[in-house]
Design a protein around this motif. Structure first.
Motif, PDB file in Angstrom:
ATOM      1  N   ARG A 285       0.825  -1.216   0.000  1.00 61.10           N
ATOM      2  CA  ARG A 285       0.000   0.000   0.000  1.00 61.10           C
ATOM      3  C   ARG A 285       0.857   1.263   0.000  1.00 61.10           C
ATOM      4  O   ARG A 285       0.397   2.331  -0.419  1.00 61.10           O
ATOM      5  N   GLN A 305     -13.542  -5.150  -1.788  1.00 60.03           N
ATOM      6  CA  GLN A 305     -13.780  -3.706  -1.685  1.00 60.03           C
ATOM      7  C   GLN A 305     -12.751  -3.057  -0.761  1.00 60.03           C
ATOM      8  O   GLN A 305     -12.236  -1.977  -1.046  1.00 60.03           O
ATOM      9  N   GLN A 306     -12.416  -3.753   0.308  1.00 63.81           N
ATOM     10  CA  GLN A 306     -11.388  -3.246   1.227  1.00 63.81           C
ATOM     11  C   GLN A 306     -10.025  -3.173   0.533  1.00 63.81           C
ATOM     12  O   GLN A 306      -9.284  -2.215   0.701  1.00 63.81           O
ATOM     13  N   HIS A 309      -9.841  -0.240  -1.625  1.00 60.25           N
ATOM     14  CA  HIS A 309      -9.733   0.974  -0.825  1.00 60.25           C
ATOM     15  C   HIS A 309      -8.324   1.147  -0.232  1.00 60.25           C
ATOM     16  O   HIS A 309      -7.744   2.232  -0.274  1.00 60.25           O
ATOM     17  N   ASN A 312      -5.616   1.482  -3.241  1.00 61.31           N
ATOM     18  CA  ASN A 312      -5.753   2.622  -4.153  1.00 61.31           C
ATOM     19  C   ASN A 312      -6.746   3.647  -3.605  1.00 61.31           C
ATOM     20  O   ASN A 312      -7.791   3.908  -4.216  1.00 61.31           O
ATOM     21  N   PRO A 313      -6.421   4.223  -2.445  1.00 69.09           N
ATOM     22  CA  PRO A 313      -7.391   5.084  -1.769  1.00 69.09           C
ATOM     23  C   PRO A 313      -7.781   6.323  -2.579  1.00 69.09           C
ATOM     24  O   PRO A 313      -8.885   6.837  -2.418  1.00 69.09           O
ATOM     25  N   ASN A 314      -6.886   6.775  -3.463  1.00 69.47           N
ATOM     26  CA  ASN A 314      -7.194   7.982  -4.243  1.00 69.47           C
ATOM     27  C   ASN A 314      -7.693   7.685  -5.646  1.00 69.47           C
ATOM     28  O   ASN A 314      -7.770   8.583  -6.476  1.00 69.47           O
ATOM     29  N   ASN A 315      -7.974   6.406  -5.902  1.00 66.81           N
ATOM     30  CA  ASN A 315      -8.478   6.013  -7.223  1.00 66.81           C
ATOM     31  C   ASN A 315      -7.561   6.529  -8.340  1.00 66.81           C
ATOM     32  O   ASN A 315      -8.007   7.093  -9.332  1.00 66.81           O
ATOM     33  N   THR A 345     -17.715   0.315  -5.330  1.00 64.46           N
ATOM     34  CA  THR A 345     -16.763   1.192  -4.626  1.00 64.46           C
ATOM     35  C   THR A 345     -16.616   2.525  -5.348  1.00 64.46           C
ATOM     36  O   THR A 345     -16.075   3.478  -4.794  1.00 64.46           O
ATOM     37  N   ALA A 347     -14.581   2.985  -7.621  1.00 66.89           N
ATOM     38  CA  ALA A 347     -13.191   3.077  -8.080  1.00 66.89           C
ATOM     39  C   ALA A 347     -13.012   2.337  -9.402  1.00 66.89           C
ATOM     40  O   ALA A 347     -13.784   1.435  -9.728  1.00 66.89           O
TER      41      ALA A 347
END
Ligand code: PEP
Ligand code: CO
Length: 452
Positions: A285, A305-306, A309, A312-315, A345, A347
């Motif tokens: 990550r 989904q986690q 997230h 790639n939290p910022n897509n 999500t 994303a």
């Protein structure tokens, strides 16, 4: 473009506080630390501009404007780092990519499972033979295959040997490409004898002719041979399994403000190490490379989904590739659900099909094999299901070799179970041989129909 920021609670060693699956136990800690210190000083194998360039290409594939071809051995080994092996692997990938380019009419991103694919996950930590238990063989970067206590002892020095083998491989690949090795504009020289065996022979010949014509047209227009006007790009990938090795080559690039794993352009997380609470996810990550995650039938929607997230939290476009490997029988049951779960999500990811790892079986004689029909069926289903779901398949992940091995059953040549003994070389998973790999490329190019 939104680039992920390094998470504030992350550092390259933060994975060490999490449970790390699939890691060997080194008895000599001092030796291990010495090797890791050396590795962390050696020059990187790849550069951040190559890594970022690949990320932007993967972003294009995510938008449907390019297609990823990722392929190579299940595991590379040191002994087989020969000139011939590197050449044949590069050649098959380049030839496949050309067939796919002509068929799909979009750029093909070429990524080898190469120059670092030296560590393998195992189902058990120990192997027992005749009452003797020894550590399992985990790949050439960790220990040696022979069943003796000395060979199976994890040896830190092998990480240096692996780094060197990767560097030698990459050096040769780069020189071949720079030297115009991409002799792609003469398909008439390709080894396509098998084409005659296929029910779709006429279509194959038409495709090869069309490759030839397209290149001829291009060269006539530009007045130059293809390779000098359009430099072939080639990237490397491996499973980011052996965390001490990956960690040692993880560098902070001041001008970019990010940490990168510089052993490879595109590391991926294997199916057995994608635990959200585990060390691998923690390590991945924080690095800025584009990355893959293998997705099997056991993944739940929430877990997926986690993963999206956390990784790639910022897509960020091109950042995350999901490589599904369900098997021909299970793909219908799982692919629609995972596509929907990711869509929920909000994303975007790049969807890639690995039609190999869900289709492994063992013959009565004990050969690990895969049926070409199952590989083809999963791939076909994946294309169709993505389309039905309003998504698209953006790439394929294959285990293949340019050599004439007999490890997978079927294909136009009709390899049978009884052929496997003839040229079965893989120590791990069975690979498509040259002909079978070309046939898959033709299938992807859209020229292969169901009846053959
Ligand atoms: C592999 O790619 O060789 C592999 C072990 O795959 P998976 O993690 O999907 O089983
Ligand atoms: Co494999």
């Amino acid at each position: 473009m939104t680039q992920a920021r390094t998470p504030t609670d992350w550092h390259p060693a933060s994975w060490q506080s999490r449970p790390a699956a699939q890691q060997p136990t080194y008895r000599d800690r001092v030796h291990l630390e010495t090797v890791l210190a050396q590795l962390s000083q050696l020059p990187p194998l790849v550069t951040t501009w190559e890594v970022e360039n690949l990320k932007s290409k993967l972003a294009a594939a995510q938008r449907g404007e390019a297609f990823l071809l990722q392929g190579g051995d299940c595991a590379e080994n040191f002994e087989e780092t020969t000139s011939e092996n590197v050449v044949t692997k590069l050649k098959i990938l380049l030839q496949m990519s050309l067939v796919m380019l002509v068929g799909l009419k979009k750029p093909i991103i070429r990524v080898g499972r190469m120059a670092g694919q030296y560590a393998k996950p195992r189902s058990a930590d120990y192997e027992t033979k005749d009452g003797v238990s020894l550590p399992s063989y985990r790949g050439d970067i960790i220990n040696r295959p022979a069943f003796t206590a000395v060979d199976r002892e994890p040896d830190p020095t092998l990480m240096l040997r692996g780094y060197e083998r990767a560097a030698l491989t990459l050096n040769f690949v780069r020189s071949l490409i720079d030297g115009g090795f991409a002799d792609l504009h003469h398909p008439e020289n390709w080894d396509l004898a098998f084409v005659g065996e296929s029910a779709a022979a006429a279509e194959y010949h038409a495709l090869v002719q069309s490759v030839s014509d397209s290149l001829g047209f291009f060269e006539a227009m530009t007045g130059e041979p293809l390779h000098s006007t359009h430099r072939v790009e080639f990237y490397t990938s491996h499973e980011g399994l052996h965390l001490p090795y990956e960690h040692a080559q993880t560098r902070f690039l001041k001008h970019r403000g990010h940490w990168y794993n510089l052993t490879t352009h595109f590391p991926w997380i294997g199916m057995r190490t994608a635990d959200l609470a585990g060390a691998h996810i923690e390590y991945f990550r924080g690095i800025a490379n584009p990355m893959g995650v293998k997705i099997g039938t056991s993944v739940s929607d929430e877990q997926l989904q986690q993963l999206v997230h956390v990784l790639n939290p910022n897509n960020e476009p091109g950042r995350l590739t999901l490589i599904t490997r369900f098997g021909a029988k299970q793909v219908e049951a799982h692919l629609p659900r995972v596509i929907k779960a990711v869509r929920a999500t909000g994303a975007s990811v790049l969807w890639v099909c690995d039609p190999m790892h869900g289709n492994t079986e063992t013959t009565a004689e004990g050969y690990k094999t895969r049926r070409f029909d199952n590989i083809r069926a999963e791939l076909r289903s994946a294309f169709r299901i993505h389309q039905e779901q309003g998504s698209h398949l953006g790439g394929v992940h294959l285990e293949l070799t340019g050599e004439n091995v007999t490890e997978c059953i079927g294909g136009a040549r009709g390899l049978k179970e009884s052929d496997l003994a003839r040229a079965y070389k893989s120590q791990v998973d069975p690979r498509l041989n040259y002909e079978q790999a070309m046939e898959i490329a033709m299938l992807i190019a859209g020229r292969l129909h169901t009846q053959d």
